[in-house]
Design a protein around this motif. Structure first.
Motif, PDB file in Angstrom:
ATOM      1  N   ASP A   1       0.872  -1.208   0.063  1.00  0.00           N
ATOM      2  CA  ASP A   1      -0.053  -0.071   0.118  1.00  0.00           C
ATOM      3  C   ASP A   1       0.876   1.378  -0.101  1.00  0.00           C
ATOM      4  O   ASP A   1       1.885   1.193   0.673  1.00  0.00           O
ATOM      5  N   PRO A   2       0.696   2.389  -0.766  1.00  0.00           N
ATOM      6  CA  PRO A   2       1.534   3.482  -0.701  1.00  0.00           C
ATOM      7  C   PRO A   2       1.496   4.407   0.595  1.00  0.00           C
ATOM      8  O   PRO A   2       2.617   4.803   0.842  1.00  0.00           O
ATOM      9  N   SER A   3       0.716   3.946   1.679  1.00  0.00           N
ATOM     10  CA  SER A   3       0.790   4.309   2.840  1.00  0.00           C
ATOM     11  C   SER A   3       1.612   3.422   3.901  1.00  0.00           C
ATOM     12  O   SER A   3       1.818   3.768   5.055  1.00  0.00           O
TER      13      SER A   3
ATOM     14  N   ASP B   1       4.836   3.770   4.541  1.00  0.00           N
ATOM     15  CA  ASP B   1       5.852   4.519   4.815  1.00  0.00           C
ATOM     16  C   ASP B   1       5.442   5.140   6.342  1.00  0.00           C
ATOM     17  O   ASP B   1       6.211   5.682   7.088  1.00  0.00           O
ATOM     18  N   LYS B   2       4.192   5.282   6.537  1.00  0.00           N
ATOM     19  CA  LYS B   2       3.536   6.095   7.619  1.00  0.00           C
ATOM     20  C   LYS B   2       3.997   5.325   8.962  1.00  0.00           C
ATOM     21  O   LYS B   2       3.753   4.109   8.789  1.00  0.00           O
ATOM     22  N   THR B   3       4.162   5.928   9.846  1.00  0.00           N
ATOM     23  CA  THR B   3       4.559   5.468  11.181  1.00  0.00           C
ATOM     24  C   THR B   3       3.196   4.700  11.844  1.00  0.00           C
ATOM     25  O   THR B   3       2.252   5.376  11.910  1.00  0.00           O
ATOM     26  N   TYR B   4       3.299   3.469  12.502  1.00  0.00           N
ATOM     27  CA  TYR B   4       2.132   2.874  12.948  1.00  0.00           C
ATOM     28  C   TYR B   4       1.539   3.799  14.413  1.00  0.00           C
ATOM     29  O   TYR B   4       2.588   4.165  15.015  1.00  0.00           O
ATOM     30  N   GLU B   5       0.423   3.582  14.834  1.00  0.00           N
ATOM     31  CA  GLU B   5       0.067   4.173  15.876  1.00  0.00           C
ATOM     32  C   GLU B   5       0.129   2.975  16.826  1.00  0.00           C
ATOM     33  O   GLU B   5      -0.222   1.748  16.642  1.00  0.00           O
ATOM     34  N   ILE B   6       1.048   3.348  17.741  1.00  0.00           N
ATOM     35  CA  ILE B   6       1.397   2.403  18.774  1.00  0.00           C
ATOM     36  C   ILE B   6       0.756   2.494  20.257  1.00  0.00           C
ATOM     37  O   ILE B   6       0.664   3.318  20.936  1.00  0.00           O
TER      38      ILE B   6
ATOM     39  N   PRO C   1       7.424  -2.953  20.549  1.00  0.00           N
ATOM     40  CA  PRO C   1       6.227  -2.631  19.571  1.00  0.00           C
ATOM     41  C   PRO C   1       7.002  -2.203  18.135  1.00  0.00           C
ATOM     42  O   PRO C   1       8.188  -1.882  17.928  1.00  0.00           O
ATOM     43  N   ILE C   2       6.414  -2.906  16.933  1.00  0.00           N
ATOM     44  CA  ILE C   2       6.819  -2.874  15.653  1.00  0.00           C
ATOM     45  C   ILE C   2       6.315  -1.272  15.219  1.00  0.00           C
ATOM     46  O   ILE C   2       5.328  -0.921  15.454  1.00  0.00           O
ATOM     47  N   LEU C   3       7.327  -0.300  14.805  1.00  0.00           N
ATOM     48  CA  LEU C   3       6.915   1.228  14.701  1.00  0.00           C
ATOM     49  C   LEU C   3       6.445   1.312  12.916  1.00  0.00           C
ATOM     50  O   LEU C   3       5.680   2.467  12.768  1.00  0.00           O
ATOM     51  N   ASN C   4       6.994   0.499  12.149  1.00  0.00           N
ATOM     52  CA  ASN C   4       6.528   0.760  10.892  1.00  0.00           C
ATOM     53  C   ASN C   4       6.645  -0.405   9.879  1.00  0.00           C
ATOM     54  O   ASN C   4       6.931  -1.481  10.436  1.00  0.00           O
ATOM     55  N   TYR C   5       6.201  -0.155   8.486  1.00  0.00           N
ATOM     56  CA  TYR C   5       6.058  -1.269   7.661  1.00  0.00           C
ATOM     57  C   TYR C   5       7.481  -2.030   7.404  1.00  0.00           C
ATOM     58  O   TYR C   5       7.578  -3.369   7.597  1.00  0.00           O
ATOM     59  N   GLN C   6       8.707  -1.327   7.552  1.00  0.00           N
ATOM     60  CA  GLN C   6       9.936  -1.781   7.156  1.00  0.00           C
ATOM     61  C   GLN C   6      10.217  -2.753   8.359  1.00  0.00           C
ATOM     62  O   GLN C   6      10.730  -3.748   8.124  1.00  0.00           O
ATOM     63  N   GLN C   7       9.935  -2.202   9.671  1.00  0.00           N
ATOM     64  CA  GLN C   7      10.350  -3.233  10.701  1.00  0.00           C
ATOM     65  C   GLN C   7       9.386  -4.417  10.671  1.00  0.00           C
ATOM     66  O   GLN C   7       9.993  -5.562  11.138  1.00  0.00           O
ATOM     67  N   LEU C   8       8.125  -4.385  10.173  1.00  0.00           N
ATOM     68  CA  LEU C   8       7.338  -5.553   9.892  1.00  0.00           C
ATOM     69  C   LEU C   8       8.056  -6.525   9.004  1.00  0.00           C
ATOM     70  O   LEU C   8       7.649  -7.796   9.370  1.00  0.00           O
ATOM     71  N   GLU C   9       8.112  -6.068   7.914  1.00  0.00           N
ATOM     72  CA  GLU C   9       8.736  -6.943   6.762  1.00  0.00           C
ATOM     73  C   GLU C   9      10.250  -7.459   7.258  1.00  0.00           C
ATOM     74  O   GLU C   9      10.197  -8.805   7.054  1.00  0.00           O
ATOM     75  N   ASN C  10      10.815  -6.761   8.059  1.00  0.00           N
ATOM     76  CA  ASN C  10      12.253  -7.478   8.629  1.00  0.00           C
ATOM     77  C   ASN C  10      11.950  -8.582   9.347  1.00  0.00           C
ATOM     78  O   ASN C  10      12.535  -9.624   9.478  1.00  0.00           O
TER      79      ASN C  10
END
Length: 308
Positions: A280-282, A284-289, A299-308
């Motif tokens: 999704d284009p969004s 890169d947005k920081t997740y609500e924690i 906590p996972i802060l963004n999509y890149q951390q989730l993918e890793n």
């Protein structure tokens, strides 16, 4: 279920086939009297006190079931053989269709020429033969319209190409769905010379394949091969839409065999490994924690951390 068949005489020409029941199991305090073709296949409920009631709807017996009973084969043999042959495919409504055919010349014509049309009427009114007889007097397209179904000439041609044993409820459901006058999905089958139970089952499972090369291939594939294709199709759809951003439906429609589908699947799996998946284009947005975490939970802060 019927436990015996005996003879019983009354004012009718023929001697009825008597079907009696174990009342302790069925709670039916009556026997059924089936008169043969000479008496218009008249059917009654007969009670021990002599009271008799006309059976106005379906008796829910298969033709093969009645043939297996003592005296049942003679009852079936009294009916024109070509009508029995036509009615055999229609499960528990076959005997009802024969009964209607014995009562009406128009119904008899329908059974001999377009039995599915008579079946659809009987299926709509299984407890009211008077309503069935009324509809049988209409023109064939008017019958379809009265049933709330598509009533064009192409709808009648679609009906003529159906070759199914109607042994499962799903077949009836899909035929009603295809004959919906708003969507007229039956037009998807315009290139099919025959429409079998398997064809309808494939449509239920993969409607987008109807009329495609792979759809035609599935009709001739072995059961094992169809199972393999079913297992791989979902994966191919997901790979196309969610990973590679391609029109997987168009690609699948061009496939002509299981081997070609497998090759497409393997190519897309390789492509998936070399393509960064951005859902999704969004992203890169920081997740609500909602929970800040602690010494044990980070906590996972963004999509890149989730993918890793």
């Amino acid at each position: 279920m019927p436990v015996c068949c005996t003879e019983y005489k009354n004012e009718h020409i023929s001697t009825p086939l008597i079907l009696s029941f174990d009342e302790t199991l069925t709670f039916f305090p009556f026997v059924l009297e089936f008169y043969d073709w000479r008496d218009g296949l008249a059917m009654y409920r007969a009670y021990p006190d002599g009271h008799r009631e006309l059976l106005e709807g379906s008796c829910s017996f298969y033709i093969e079931h009645i043939e297996s009973l003592a005296g049942g084969k003679a009852w079936i043999d009294s009916i024109p053989v070509q009508l029995v042959h036509k009615a055999r495919a229609y499960a528990d409504l076959g005997v009802y269709m024969l009964k209607i055919a014995a009562m009406s010349d128009k119904a008899r014509y329908l059974l001999s020429q377009r039995p599915i049309l008579l079946y659809l009427v009987c299926e709509r009114y299984p407890l009211d033969h008077e309503q069935v007889l009324t509809l049988c007097e209409l023109g064939q397209r008017a019958i379809l319209s009265s049933l709330g179904l598509a009533s064009s000439r192409s709808a009648l041609r679609f009906i003529d190409r159906i070759q199914s044993d109607f042994s499962t409820r799903s077949v009836v459901i899909v035929i009603h769905r295809l004959l919906d006058p708003e969507t007229m999905m039956f037009t998807l089958f315009r290139h099919y010379q025959t429409i079998t139970t398997l064809t309808l089952q494939i449509y239920l499972q993969w409607p987008t394949l109807t009329g495609t090369k792979l759809g035609f291939y599935l009709m001739t594939a072995s059961p094992r091969e169809r199972l393999r294709i079913n297992q791989i199709l979902s994966d191919v759809f997901q790979l196309g839409y969610r990973v590679l951003d391609v029109d997987s439906v168009r690609r699948i429609h061009a496939v002509t065999s299981y081997d070609a589908l497998k090759q497409l699947h393997d190519r897309w799996l390789i492509a998936q490994r070399t393509t960064k998946f951005v859902p999704d284009p969004s992203c890169d947005k920081t997740y609500e924690i909602p929970f800040a975490g602690n010494s044990n939970i980070v906590p996972i802060l963004n999509y890149q951390q989730l993918e890793n």
